[in-house]
Motif scaffolding. Structure first.
Motif, short mmCIF file in Angstrom:
data_model
loop_
_atom_site.label_atom_id
_atom_site.label_comp_id
_atom_site.label_asym_id
_atom_site.label_seq_id
_atom_site.Cartn_x
_atom_site.Cartn_y
_atom_site.Cartn_z
N HIS A 140 0.83 -1.21 0.00
CA HIS A 140 0.00 0.00 0.00
C HIS A 140 0.86 1.26 0.00
O HIS A 140 0.53 2.25 -0.68
CB HIS A 140 -0.93 -0.01 1.22
N LEU A 141 1.94 1.25 0.74
CA LEU A 141 2.85 2.40 0.75
C LEU A 141 3.52 2.56 -0.62
O LEU A 141 3.72 3.69 -1.09
CB LEU A 141 3.90 2.24 1.85
N ALA A 142 3.86 1.44 -1.25
CA ALA A 142 4.46 1.51 -2.59
C ALA A 142 3.47 2.10 -3.59
O ALA A 142 3.84 2.95 -4.43
CB ALA A 142 4.90 0.12 -3.04
N ASN A 143 2.21 1.69 -3.51
CA ASN A 143 1.18 2.27 -4.39
C ASN A 143 1.03 3.76 -4.16
O ASN A 143 0.86 4.53 -5.11
CB ASN A 143 -0.16 1.57 -4.14
N HIS B 254 1.85 6.65 -6.88
CA HIS B 254 0.77 7.53 -7.30
C HIS B 254 1.12 9.00 -7.08
O HIS B 254 0.84 9.85 -7.94
CB HIS B 254 -0.51 7.19 -6.53
N LEU B 255 1.73 9.32 -5.94
CA LEU B 255 2.02 10.72 -5.62
C LEU B 255 3.25 11.25 -6.35
O LEU B 255 3.30 12.42 -6.73
CB LEU B 255 2.22 10.88 -4.10
N CYS B 256 4.24 10.38 -6.57
CA CYS B 256 5.49 10.82 -7.19
C CYS B 256 5.49 10.70 -8.71
O CYS B 256 6.24 11.40 -9.39
CB CYS B 256 6.67 10.02 -6.63
N GLY B 257 4.66 9.80 -9.22
CA GLY B 257 4.66 9.59 -10.66
C GLY B 257 5.90 8.84 -11.10
O GLY B 257 6.50 8.07 -10.36
N SER B 258 6.31 9.06 -12.33
CA SER B 258 7.46 8.34 -12.89
C SER B 258 8.79 8.84 -12.36
O SER B 258 9.81 8.18 -12.52
CB SER B 258 7.44 8.44 -14.42
N GLY B 259 8.79 10.02 -11.72
CA GLY B 259 10.05 10.61 -11.27
C GLY B 259 10.70 9.88 -10.12
O GLY B 259 11.93 9.83 -10.02
N CYS B 260 9.91 9.31 -9.21
CA CYS B 260 10.49 8.67 -8.02
C CYS B 260 9.73 7.40 -7.67
O CYS B 260 9.40 7.17 -6.51
CB CYS B 260 10.50 9.63 -6.83
N GLY B 261 9.43 6.61 -8.67
CA GLY B 261 8.65 5.40 -8.46
C GLY B 261 9.43 4.34 -7.69
O GLY B 261 10.66 4.32 -7.68
N VAL B 262 8.67 3.46 -7.05
CA VAL B 262 9.27 2.34 -6.31
C VAL B 262 9.76 1.30 -7.32
O VAL B 262 9.07 1.00 -8.29
CB VAL B 262 8.23 1.71 -5.37
#
Length: 325
Positions: free
Chosen positions: A238-241, A245-253
């Motif tokens: 859930h934290l990864a999602n 979602h909030l960072c977008g492609s710039g800082c994805g997990v």
């Protein structure tokens, strides 16, 4: 098919088998043993059923989605929504257990009077209906629409705004916070009650009250461990999602972390039966019988049976709030 896909499908298969077998044993144990047919275990049975269905349904469907199947859009949305559905039922079942323990320990007279098996079953029906509604919201239209190449994947059909703002913040995080507050309050009450009970230990009534109270506390402790493990297993995904979602492609997990988090969340269904056995000797006894490690009381003498029946009757009389269903 690459190595990661093969590893993922293999692990999902193992998780599915272990979860199905372990939680089926929990349900069989409750059905076989009259002593396990209590209000608390009514909710445990609901949790075990949800976990068993994770093994039977969710694990295979997750593996199917991982390789891009099915190519039908509604079918893809449905199999990914089912994962959310059973997770939500588990959360609501855990919340019901926490509230039940709160009533049994903090306001026992109210619990004895109002908490009946019929009301518990009615609450379970509400839990499953609510879990189905919350989990199938994407089927009602809150989704990303058909992907252009019709390759099925969770993140390509499930809207992350639904997962983060509606599911995680509204129906995962809030219940978890409520449950942790309940168990912290129970802990505070326990400390106060133990001081009062210590003063009554010299009396017979005091010893009886202490035994009954300690039994309730032991049940609350084991169920708090179940809650803690559930949180540890499900928060990473859930934290990864949320981060994605909030960072977008710039800082994805990283993708491998996502895969590992999914496997850990599904593995939670495997661990719970062991926790039930660890916290309840009656569960352990029934599990041993089913595994042929412990023979039924055929070797007991008639006198042993009589003594056992007297002890069981006394325990039932001392714990009227644990109504059988």
């Amino acid at each position: 098919m690459d190595a990661l896909s093969i590893t993922y499908i293999t692990l999902e298969t193992i998780i599915g088998v272990l979860s199905t077998v372990g939680n089926a044993m929990v349900l069989i144990a409750i059905n076989r043993s009259h002593a396990l047919q209590t209000i608390t275990n009514c909710f445990i049975a609901s949790l075990a059923l949800a976990d068993m269905l994770v093994g039977i349904i969710v694990a295979p469907l997750a593996a199917l989605s991982f390789v891009g199947l099915p190519h039908n859009f509604l079918g893809c949305v449905f199999i990914n929504s089912v994962v959310i559905l059973f997770t939500q039922v588990s959360i609501f079942s855990l919340l019901a257990v926490a509230v039940e323990r709160f009533l049994a320990i903090v306001i026992p007279f109210f619990y004895q009077k109002h908490m009946t098996s019929h009301r518990a079953i009615l609450l379970l029906v509400v839990i499953w209906i609510a879990g189905i509604i919350v989990g199938l919201v994407p089927m009602f239209g809150w989704n990303l629409g058909p992907p252009e190449d019709m390759v099925c994947a969770f993140t390509r059909v499930i809207d992350m705004s639904y997962m983060v703002y509606f599911n995680f913040l509204g129906f995962v995080l809030v219940p978890l916070v409520i449950m942790f507050c309940i168990y912290l309050y129970i802990y505070a009450i326990v400390r106060q009650q133990m001081i009062k009970i210590a003063a009554l230990e010299i009396a017979v009534d005091g010893r009886k009250k202490k035994r009954k109270f300690m039994k309730e506390i032991k049940a609350a402790k084991s169920l708090a461990i179940v809650l803690g493990l559930f949180t540890i297993c499900w928060l990473p995904i859930h934290l990864a999602n949320t981060v994605n979602h909030l960072c977008g492609s710039g800082c994805g997990v990283p993708y491998p972390f996502i895969v590992a988090a999914i496997l850990i969340s599904h593995a939670n269904s495997v661990f719970n039966p062991f926790l039930y056995a660890y916290g309840n000797t009656r569960f352990m006894s029934e599990f041993k019988k089913m595994l042929c490690l412990f023979k039924e009381s055929d070797s007991f003498t008639t006198e042993d049976r009589s003594v056992s029946n007297i002890v069981n009757t006394t325990r039932s009389d001392e714990n009227p709030q644990q109504e059988r269903f």
